[in-house]
Design a protein around this motif. Sequence first.
Motif, PDB file in Angstrom:
ATOM      1  N   ASN A 115       0.838  -1.197   0.000  1.00 44.48           N
ATOM      2  CA  ASN A 115       0.000   0.000   0.000  1.00 44.48           C
ATOM      3  C   ASN A 115       0.871   1.245   0.000  1.00 44.48           C
ATOM      4  O   ASN A 115       1.873   1.306   0.719  1.00 44.48           O
ATOM      5  CB  ASN A 115      -0.900   0.015   1.238  1.00 44.48           C
ATOM      6  CG  ASN A 115      -1.932  -1.073   1.175  1.00 44.48           C
ATOM      7  OD1 ASN A 115      -2.868  -0.994   0.410  1.00 44.48           O
ATOM      8  ND2 ASN A 115      -1.735  -2.107   1.963  1.00 44.48           N
ATOM      9  N   PHE A 116       0.448   2.242  -0.779  1.00 47.74           N
ATOM     10  CA  PHE A 116       1.182   3.489  -0.907  1.00 47.74           C
ATOM     11  C   PHE A 116       0.219   4.664  -0.767  1.00 47.74           C
ATOM     12  O   PHE A 116      -0.992   4.512  -0.926  1.00 47.74           O
ATOM     13  CB  PHE A 116       1.893   3.551  -2.261  1.00 47.74           C
ATOM     14  CG  PHE A 116       2.937   2.490  -2.425  1.00 47.74           C
ATOM     15  CD1 PHE A 116       4.240   2.701  -1.998  1.00 47.74           C
ATOM     16  CD2 PHE A 116       2.618   1.254  -2.964  1.00 47.74           C
ATOM     17  CE1 PHE A 116       5.198   1.720  -2.125  1.00 47.74           C
ATOM     18  CE2 PHE A 116       3.577   0.261  -3.097  1.00 47.74           C
ATOM     19  CZ  PHE A 116       4.868   0.494  -2.677  1.00 47.74           C
TER      20      PHE A 116
ATOM     21  N   THR B 157       2.722  -0.829   5.150  1.00 54.45           N
ATOM     22  CA  THR B 157       2.563  -0.807   3.701  1.00 54.45           C
ATOM     23  C   THR B 157       2.482  -2.182   3.069  1.00 54.45           C
ATOM     24  O   THR B 157       2.155  -2.294   1.900  1.00 54.45           O
ATOM     25  CB  THR B 157       3.702  -0.023   3.025  1.00 54.45           C
ATOM     26  OG1 THR B 157       4.944  -0.642   3.363  1.00 54.45           O
ATOM     27  CG2 THR B 157       3.697   1.430   3.448  1.00 54.45           C
TER      28      THR B 157
ATOM     29  N   PHE C  26      -0.823  -4.267  -5.353  1.00 60.37           N
ATOM     30  CA  PHE C  26      -0.625  -2.912  -4.839  1.00 60.37           C
ATOM     31  C   PHE C  26      -1.939  -2.149  -4.799  1.00 60.37           C
ATOM     32  O   PHE C  26      -2.841  -2.421  -5.590  1.00 60.37           O
ATOM     33  CB  PHE C  26       0.279  -2.109  -5.783  1.00 60.37           C
ATOM     34  CG  PHE C  26       1.576  -2.735  -6.140  1.00 60.37           C
ATOM     35  CD1 PHE C  26       2.756  -2.284  -5.567  1.00 60.37           C
ATOM     36  CD2 PHE C  26       1.650  -3.750  -7.081  1.00 60.37           C
ATOM     37  CE1 PHE C  26       3.977  -2.841  -5.923  1.00 60.37           C
ATOM     38  CE2 PHE C  26       2.867  -4.320  -7.438  1.00 60.37           C
ATOM     39  CZ  PHE C  26       4.026  -3.860  -6.847  1.00 60.37           C
ATOM     40  N   SER C  27      -2.006  -1.117  -3.942  1.00 60.43           N
ATOM     41  CA  SER C  27      -3.066  -0.111  -4.021  1.00 60.43           C
ATOM     42  C   SER C  27      -2.644   1.132  -3.259  1.00 60.43           C
ATOM     43  O   SER C  27      -1.691   1.113  -2.482  1.00 60.43           O
ATOM     44  CB  SER C  27      -4.401  -0.643  -3.497  1.00 60.43           C
ATOM     45  OG  SER C  27      -4.401  -0.732  -2.106  1.00 60.43           O
ATOM     46  N   ASP C  28      -3.384   2.224  -3.534  1.00 58.42           N
ATOM     47  CA  ASP C  28      -3.186   3.487  -2.827  1.00 58.42           C
ATOM     48  C   ASP C  28      -4.174   3.573  -1.668  1.00 58.42           C
ATOM     49  O   ASP C  28      -5.271   3.018  -1.726  1.00 58.42           O
ATOM     50  CB  ASP C  28      -3.456   4.681  -3.759  1.00 58.42           C
ATOM     51  CG  ASP C  28      -2.282   4.990  -4.670  1.00 58.42           C
ATOM     52  OD1 ASP C  28      -1.135   4.940  -4.190  1.00 58.42           O
ATOM     53  OD2 ASP C  28      -2.515   5.295  -5.854  1.00 58.42           O
TER      54      ASP C  28
ATOM     55  N   THR D 260       1.376   4.565  -6.010  1.00 62.16           N
ATOM     56  CA  THR D 260       1.335   3.170  -6.445  1.00 62.16           C
ATOM     57  C   THR D 260       1.798   2.994  -7.882  1.00 62.16           C
ATOM     58  O   THR D 260       2.589   2.096  -8.165  1.00 62.16           O
ATOM     59  CB  THR D 260      -0.069   2.577  -6.244  1.00 62.16           C
ATOM     60  OG1 THR D 260      -0.304   2.473  -4.840  1.00 62.16           O
ATOM     61  CG2 THR D 260      -0.188   1.199  -6.857  1.00 62.16           C
TER      62      THR D 260
END
Length: 143
Positions: A10-11, A83, A69-71, A15
């Motif tokens: 996670n960002f 994260t 991944f995701s934001d 991302t």
Amino acid sequence: MSIRLNPYLNFDGTTKEAVYFYEKALGGQVIGIMTFRDVPEDPNHPLPDEMKDRVMHAHLKVGNDDLMFSDTFPGMPHQPGDTVQIAIHPADESRAKEIFAALEDGGQVVMPLQKTDWSPLYGIVKDKFGVTFQVNVAAEQAQ
């Protein structure tokens, strides 16, 4: 009985940059990137404009393995130690429910198990050790 695990990173709005960085650094292949704008909007819960271009889900294949991944949502607390999550893909819904319940014991449900646009059963739980797991039954695996 089969189960797969993969890291889910996670960002806070970076991302896309991270996915392409890891694609190059690890010699992977981007399978897909979906922004929040790409998902049908719920009129009861309109999406803020600043969220629309953030990544809801991205998938990078590295060899035989997957990185996802995701934001986060804007303003959502984002701790660098938080994260990485573990995505679990049980082969059927009954096993997903067992795993979720076991991880929930002493932990905290972030998102209850429920039907989503991409899965017949998906939920997020943080276990008693602070590790976050996403439990996801793939649509083609549902029984």
